[in-house]
Write an enzyme that holds these catalytic residues in place. Structure first.
Site, PDB file in Angstrom:
ATOM      1  N   GLY A 186       0.763  -1.245  -0.028  1.00 24.90           N
ATOM      2  CA  GLY A 186       0.015   0.021  -0.077  1.00 24.90           C
ATOM      3  C   GLY A 186       0.675   1.258  -0.008  1.00 24.90           C
ATOM      4  O   GLY A 186       0.316   2.198   0.514  1.00 24.90           O
ATOM      5  N   SER A 187       2.147   1.235  -0.724  1.00 26.85           N
ATOM      6  CA  SER A 187       2.643   2.453  -0.692  1.00 26.85           C
ATOM      7  C   SER A 187       2.328   3.373  -1.421  1.00 26.85           C
ATOM      8  O   SER A 187       2.313   4.608  -1.290  1.00 26.85           O
ATOM      9  CB  SER A 187       4.216   2.156  -0.976  1.00 26.85           C
ATOM     10  OG  SER A 187       4.503   2.000  -2.253  1.00 26.85           O
ATOM     11  N   ASN A 188       1.728   3.143  -2.729  1.00 26.79           N
ATOM     12  CA  ASN A 188       1.054   4.141  -3.398  1.00 26.79           C
ATOM     13  C   ASN A 188      -0.394   4.748  -2.834  1.00 26.79           C
ATOM     14  O   ASN A 188      -0.490   5.821  -2.838  1.00 26.79           O
ATOM     15  CB  ASN A 188       0.453   3.303  -4.784  1.00 26.79           C
ATOM     16  CG  ASN A 188       1.292   3.247  -5.794  1.00 26.79           C
ATOM     17  OD1 ASN A 188       1.800   4.405  -6.274  1.00 26.79           O
ATOM     18  ND2 ASN A 188       2.008   2.118  -6.001  1.00 26.79           N
ATOM     19  N   LYS A 238      -6.371  -8.778  -7.645  1.00 27.71           N
ATOM     20  CA  LYS A 238      -7.546  -9.199  -8.083  1.00 27.71           C
ATOM     21  C   LYS A 238      -8.168  -8.830  -9.394  1.00 27.71           C
ATOM     22  O   LYS A 238      -8.094  -7.377  -9.596  1.00 27.71           O
ATOM     23  CB  LYS A 238      -8.604  -9.402  -7.173  1.00 27.71           C
ATOM     24  CG  LYS A 238      -8.309 -10.555  -5.802  1.00 27.71           C
ATOM     25  CD  LYS A 238      -8.155 -11.821  -6.041  1.00 27.71           C
ATOM     26  CE  LYS A 238      -7.638 -12.534  -5.063  1.00 27.71           C
ATOM     27  NZ  LYS A 238      -7.314 -13.910  -5.370  1.00 27.71           N
ATOM     28  N   ASN A 240      -6.214   2.683 -11.919  1.00 28.36           N
ATOM     29  CA  ASN A 240      -4.943   1.900 -11.864  1.00 28.36           C
ATOM     30  C   ASN A 240      -3.482   2.659 -12.032  1.00 28.36           C
ATOM     31  O   ASN A 240      -3.581   3.489 -12.917  1.00 28.36           O
ATOM     32  CB  ASN A 240      -5.140   0.496 -12.457  1.00 28.36           C
ATOM     33  CG  ASN A 240      -4.278  -0.580 -12.081  1.00 28.36           C
ATOM     34  OD1 ASN A 240      -4.044  -0.633 -11.051  1.00 28.36           O
ATOM     35  ND2 ASN A 240      -3.465  -0.974 -13.018  1.00 28.36           N
ATOM     36  N   HIS A 266       0.243   1.296 -13.193  1.00 23.34           N
ATOM     37  CA  HIS A 266       0.969   0.069 -13.866  1.00 23.34           C
ATOM     38  C   HIS A 266       2.243   0.496 -13.741  1.00 23.34           C
ATOM     39  O   HIS A 266       2.789   1.432 -14.316  1.00 23.34           O
ATOM     40  CB  HIS A 266       0.364  -0.217 -15.205  1.00 23.34           C
ATOM     41  CG  HIS A 266       0.973  -1.333 -15.847  1.00 23.34           C
ATOM     42  ND1 HIS A 266       0.663  -2.768 -15.316  1.00 23.34           N
ATOM     43  CD2 HIS A 266       1.999  -1.611 -16.782  1.00 23.34           C
ATOM     44  CE1 HIS A 266       1.480  -3.436 -16.088  1.00 23.34           C
ATOM     45  NE2 HIS A 266       2.274  -2.923 -16.838  1.00 23.34           N
ATOM     46  N   ASP A 293      -5.257  -3.704 -18.311  1.00 20.97           N
ATOM     47  CA  ASP A 293      -4.348  -2.586 -18.619  1.00 20.97           C
ATOM     48  C   ASP A 293      -4.537  -1.908 -20.108  1.00 20.97           C
ATOM     49  O   ASP A 293      -3.660  -1.230 -20.803  1.00 20.97           O
ATOM     50  CB  ASP A 293      -2.895  -3.223 -18.759  1.00 20.97           C
ATOM     51  CG  ASP A 293      -2.320  -3.714 -17.593  1.00 20.97           C
ATOM     52  OD1 ASP A 293      -2.597  -3.144 -16.614  1.00 20.97           O
ATOM     53  OD2 ASP A 293      -1.572  -4.562 -17.591  1.00 20.97           O
ATOM     54  N   GLU A 326       5.820   6.384  -9.280  1.00 20.37           N
ATOM     55  CA  GLU A 326       4.496   6.209  -9.111  1.00 20.37           C
ATOM     56  C   GLU A 326       3.778   6.992  -7.943  1.00 20.37           C
ATOM     57  O   GLU A 326       2.879   7.325  -8.077  1.00 20.37           O
ATOM     58  CB  GLU A 326       4.493   4.531  -8.888  1.00 20.37           C
ATOM     59  CG  GLU A 326       4.723   3.532  -9.806  1.00 20.37           C
ATOM     60  CD  GLU A 326       4.624   2.049  -9.320  1.00 20.37           C
ATOM     61  OE1 GLU A 326       3.431   1.845  -8.801  1.00 20.37           O
ATOM     62  OE2 GLU A 326       5.505   1.204  -9.791  1.00 20.37           O
TER      63      GLU A 326
HETATM   64  C1  GRF Z   1       3.031  -1.040  -7.712  1.00 21.76           C
HETATM   65  O1  GRF Z   1       4.354  -1.277  -8.576  1.00 21.76           O
HETATM   66  C2  GRF Z   1       2.073  -0.722  -8.634  1.00 21.76           C
HETATM   67  O2  GRF Z   1       2.275  -0.183 -10.080  1.00 21.76           O
HETATM   68  C3  GRF Z   1       1.182  -2.129  -8.959  1.00 21.76           C
HETATM   69  O3  GRF Z   1       1.586  -2.852  -7.706  1.00 21.76           O
HETATM   70  C4  GRF Z   1       2.518  -2.165  -7.140  1.00 21.76           C
HETATM   71  C5  GRF Z   1       1.885  -1.700  -5.694  1.00 21.76           C
HETATM   72  O4  GRF Z   1       2.957  -1.290  -4.617  1.00 21.76           O
HETATM   73  N1  GRF Z   1       0.087  -2.129  -9.585  1.00 21.76           N
HETATM   74  P1  GRF Z   1       2.217  -0.754  -3.444  1.00 21.76           P
HETATM   75  O5  GRF Z   1       1.383  -1.839  -2.792  1.00 21.76           O
HETATM   76  O6  GRF Z   1       1.667   0.451  -3.489  1.00 21.76           O
HETATM   77  O7  GRF Z   1       3.472  -0.402  -2.561  1.00 21.76           O
END
Ligand code: GRF
Length: 198
Positions: free
Chosen positions: A13-15, A92, A108, A110, A151, A180
């Site tokens: 969940g870093s994003n 999923k 999303n 990618h 995608d 990201e």
């Molecule tokens: C990221 O690299 C994103 O591009 C992909 O899954 C990864 C998720 O990383 N869809 P995080 O859980 O947000 O750290």
């Protein structure tokens, strides 16, 4: 426009966290309303919970039967006033049940420059492996709308990074991940400000 965000995340969940920080700092007029994970032990759930955000574990174990998981996700997001769904490392497939309810509002990220290095089976470190194997000089990340094909949805924005001859999957994925975290919030900000119309 204020966005009401619902996150789907499976792992770190870093994003998700980067977007929550942007909300906290006032960079985004957006409110994180709920976080759902198929993985009860995901760091994403733990992080969200610690920040007082509503969290839910929804998986094939908690919700049995065809479509039950996605119907539960829709119910939770609706009950929490979510209007925009953020996939943040969600492992999923998102079915028509969710896509129909949040038409054109499921995003999303990618970890490559779509349309290259995308599609079924292209996830996680496999993406970076493929980029390195192809000898690309450049990679990056893409924020896009989600439709029923992997995608494939409209690209909302991309960031680029160089690929160096000494790179391995770890160094490349780390370089892309930094971008990201910046790109996802940037795109959401453009949506909030009406510069990108969903
Ligand atoms: C990221 O690299 C994103 O591009 C992909 O899954 C990864 C998720 O990383 N869809 P995080 O859980 O947000 O750290």
């Amino acid at each position: 426009m204020t966005l009401n965000l619902g996150f789907l995340a499976s792992h770190g969940g870093s994003n998700m966290q980067a977007i929550i920080e942007s909300c906290k700092q006032g960079m985004l007029t957006a409110i994180p309303r709920a976080v759902i994970s198929n993985n009860s032990k995901s760091l994403a759930l733990e992080k969200a919970k610690n920040q007082g955000i509503a969290t839910f574990h929804v998986s094939g174990k908690t919700h049995l039967g065809d479509g039950a998981v996605d119907r539960a996700i829709v119910d939770i997001f609706k009950n929490n006033n979510v209007d925009t769904v953020i996939l943040a490392g969600y492992m999923k497939i998102v079915s028509k049940i969710i896509l129909d309810e949040f038409k054109g509002r499921v995003l999303n990220i990618h970890p490559a420059l779509l349309p290259d290095f995308g599609g079924e089976g292209m996830f996680g470190l496999k993406v970076h492996e493929a980029v390195l194997k192809a000898g690309e000089k450049e990679s990056g990340c893409t924020v896009h709308l989600v439709d029923e094909i992997y995608d494939n949805g409209r690209i909302l924005g991309q960031s680029r990074v160089p690929v160096f001859p000494v790179d391995d999957v770890d160094s490349l994925s780390a370089r892309v991940l930094v971008q990201e975290h910046i790109l996802y919030s940037k795109i959401l900000k453009e949506i909030c400000e009406g510069r990108i119309v969903l």
